[in-house]
Design a protein around this motif. Structure first.
Motif, mmCIF file in Angstrom:
data_model
loop_
_atom_site.group_PDB
_atom_site.id
_atom_site.type_symbol
_atom_site.label_atom_id
_atom_site.label_comp_id
_atom_site.label_asym_id
_atom_site.label_seq_id
_atom_site.Cartn_x
_atom_site.Cartn_y
_atom_site.Cartn_z
ATOM 1 N N ARG A 21 118.004 8.884 45.426
ATOM 2 C CA ARG A 21 118.651 7.645 45.011
ATOM 3 C C ARG A 21 117.666 6.497 45.102
ATOM 4 N N ALA A 22 117.619 5.718 44.061
ATOM 5 C CA ALA A 22 116.705 4.580 44.006
ATOM 6 C C ALA A 22 117.398 3.342 44.537
ATOM 7 N N ASP A 23 116.605 2.463 45.127
ATOM 8 C CA ASP A 23 117.155 1.183 45.535
ATOM 9 C C ASP A 23 116.996 0.196 44.390
ATOM 10 N N GLY A 24 117.530 -0.982 44.530
ATOM 11 C CA GLY A 24 117.359 -1.995 43.503
ATOM 12 C C GLY A 24 118.605 -2.186 42.662
ATOM 13 N N PRO A 25 118.439 -2.854 41.509
ATOM 14 C CA PRO A 25 119.593 -3.202 40.688
ATOM 15 C C PRO A 25 120.254 -1.977 40.062
ATOM 16 N N GLY A 26 121.515 -2.107 39.724
ATOM 17 C CA GLY A 26 122.222 -1.023 39.071
ATOM 18 C C GLY A 26 123.698 -1.034 39.388
ATOM 19 N N ASN A 31 124.505 3.891 43.473
ATOM 20 C CA ASN A 31 124.862 4.656 44.672
ATOM 21 C C ASN A 31 125.248 6.099 44.362
ATOM 22 N N ARG A 32 125.471 6.409 43.088
ATOM 23 C CA ARG A 32 125.925 7.749 42.718
ATOM 24 C C ARG A 32 124.857 8.571 42.013
ATOM 25 N N THR A 33 123.866 7.927 41.424
ATOM 26 C CA THR A 33 122.889 8.678 40.636
ATOM 27 C C THR A 33 121.560 8.774 41.373
ATOM 28 N N GLU A 34 120.900 9.873 41.164
ATOM 29 C CA GLU A 34 119.584 10.096 41.761
ATOM 30 C C GLU A 34 118.544 9.897 40.666
ATOM 31 N N SER A 35 118.175 8.644 40.445
ATOM 32 C CA SER A 35 117.273 8.323 39.338
ATOM 33 C C SER A 35 115.810 8.256 39.762
ATOM 34 N N ALA A 36 115.525 8.095 41.044
ATOM 35 C CA ALA A 36 114.136 8.041 41.505
ATOM 36 C C ALA A 36 113.570 9.455 41.565
ATOM 37 N N VAL A 37 112.251 9.562 41.326
ATOM 38 C CA VAL A 37 111.599 10.869 41.293
ATOM 39 C C VAL A 37 110.458 10.881 42.301
ATOM 40 N N GLU A 38 110.386 11.968 43.064
ATOM 41 C CA GLU A 38 109.247 12.193 43.955
ATOM 42 C C GLU A 38 108.530 13.423 43.425
ATOM 43 N N LEU A 39 107.303 13.228 42.932
ATOM 44 C CA LEU A 39 106.518 14.314 42.351
ATOM 45 C C LEU A 39 105.462 14.731 43.359
ATOM 46 N N ARG A 40 105.391 16.022 43.653
ATOM 47 C CA ARG A 40 104.402 16.543 44.602
ATOM 48 C C ARG A 40 103.474 17.505 43.870
ATOM 49 N N PHE A 41 102.171 17.344 44.156
ATOM 50 C CA PHE A 41 101.158 18.224 43.569
ATOM 51 C C PHE A 41 100.179 18.609 44.665
ATOM 52 N N ASP A 42 100.054 19.906 44.913
ATOM 53 C CA ASP A 42 99.176 20.408 45.970
ATOM 54 C C ASP A 42 97.738 20.458 45.450
ATOM 55 N N VAL A 43 96.991 19.401 45.752
ATOM 56 C CA VAL A 43 95.611 19.285 45.284
ATOM 57 C C VAL A 43 94.734 20.333 45.950
ATOM 58 N N ALA A 44 94.926 20.529 47.254
ATOM 59 C CA ALA A 44 94.057 21.407 48.037
ATOM 60 C C ALA A 44 94.132 22.868 47.598
ATOM 61 N N HIS A 45 95.285 23.326 47.138
ATOM 62 C CA HIS A 45 95.449 24.744 46.805
ATOM 63 C C HIS A 45 95.709 25.000 45.328
ATOM 64 N N SER A 46 95.446 24.039 44.476
ATOM 65 C CA SER A 46 95.713 24.209 43.047
ATOM 66 C C SER A 46 94.612 25.024 42.375
ATOM 67 N N PRO A 47 94.970 26.139 41.741
ATOM 68 C CA PRO A 47 93.958 26.926 41.027
ATOM 69 C C PRO A 47 93.546 26.294 39.690
ATOM 70 N N SER A 48 94.296 25.312 39.223
ATOM 71 C CA SER A 48 94.021 24.701 37.923
ATOM 72 C C SER A 48 92.897 23.667 37.977
ATOM 73 N N LEU A 49 92.598 23.146 39.166
ATOM 74 C CA LEU A 49 91.580 22.096 39.284
ATOM 75 C C LEU A 49 90.210 22.700 39.558
ATOM 76 N N PRO A 50 89.182 22.201 38.877
ATOM 77 C CA PRO A 50 87.815 22.615 39.214
ATOM 78 C C PRO A 50 87.464 22.120 40.629
ATOM 79 N N ASP A 51 86.571 22.819 41.301
ATOM 80 C CA ASP A 51 86.233 22.488 42.689
ATOM 81 C C ASP A 51 85.724 21.060 42.841
ATOM 82 N N ALA A 52 84.902 20.597 41.906
ATOM 83 C CA ALA A 52 84.336 19.249 42.006
ATOM 84 C C ALA A 52 85.426 18.182 41.938
ATOM 85 N N VAL A 53 86.384 18.378 41.044
ATOM 86 C CA VAL A 53 87.490 17.419 40.895
ATOM 87 C C VAL A 53 88.372 17.448 42.145
ATOM 88 N N ARG A 54 88.626 18.654 42.657
ATOM 89 C CA ARG A 54 89.436 18.792 43.872
ATOM 90 C C ARG A 54 88.777 18.048 45.029
#
Length: 140
Positions: A21-26, A31-54
């Protein structure tokens, strides 16, 4: 699939989304909708990232990066869940693209003779000013 560059594509399985649930106007609706998003990305164990970028991502001093190497992005800018989802993904792509750029190596240089002389002359000038102050106090 989340396309970051030609060489980096993140599969959906590496992204974890949580809706809250997001705070702020509405009004009562917020109070009833879950509009906020929490996105998680595991940088340390991601096979898609090259080692240098990681390494560059993990080396950043970013408060969104946990001790375990998970990047947590919270999006609550909009009232709409789909727009917040898109916003979080866009921000993740921007962070990874910033890590794609290899920083220039700093070339150590020595100060020039003239700059050393200017520095010493400035120090002598400050010393003279301070000496003149001490003499004026002692004469009183």
């Amino acid at each position: 699939m989340l396309t970051v560059s030609r060489s980096i594509v993140l599969p959906e399985t590496e992204l974890t989304e949580r809706f809250l649930r997001a705070d702020g106007p509405g009004g009562q609706h917020v109070n009833r909708t879950e509009s906020a998003v929490e996105l998680r990305f595991d940088v340390a164990h991601s096979p898609s990232l090259p080692d240098a970028v990681r390494e560059r991502l993990l080396a950043r001093r970013d408060r969104r990066l946990t001790d375990d190497g998970v990047l947590v992005i919270q999006a609550r800018r909009f009232r709409d869940q789909s727009r917040n989802r898109e916003d979080a993904r866009d921000r993740l792509v921007e962070i990874i693209r910033a890590a794609l750029v290899v920083p220039k190596a700093r070339v150590a240089t020595k100060p020039s003779r003239a700059s050393k002389e200017r520095r010493l002359a400035g120090k002598q000038q400050r010393g003279k000013i301070k000496q003149s102050r001490s003499r004026s106090w002692s004469s009183e």
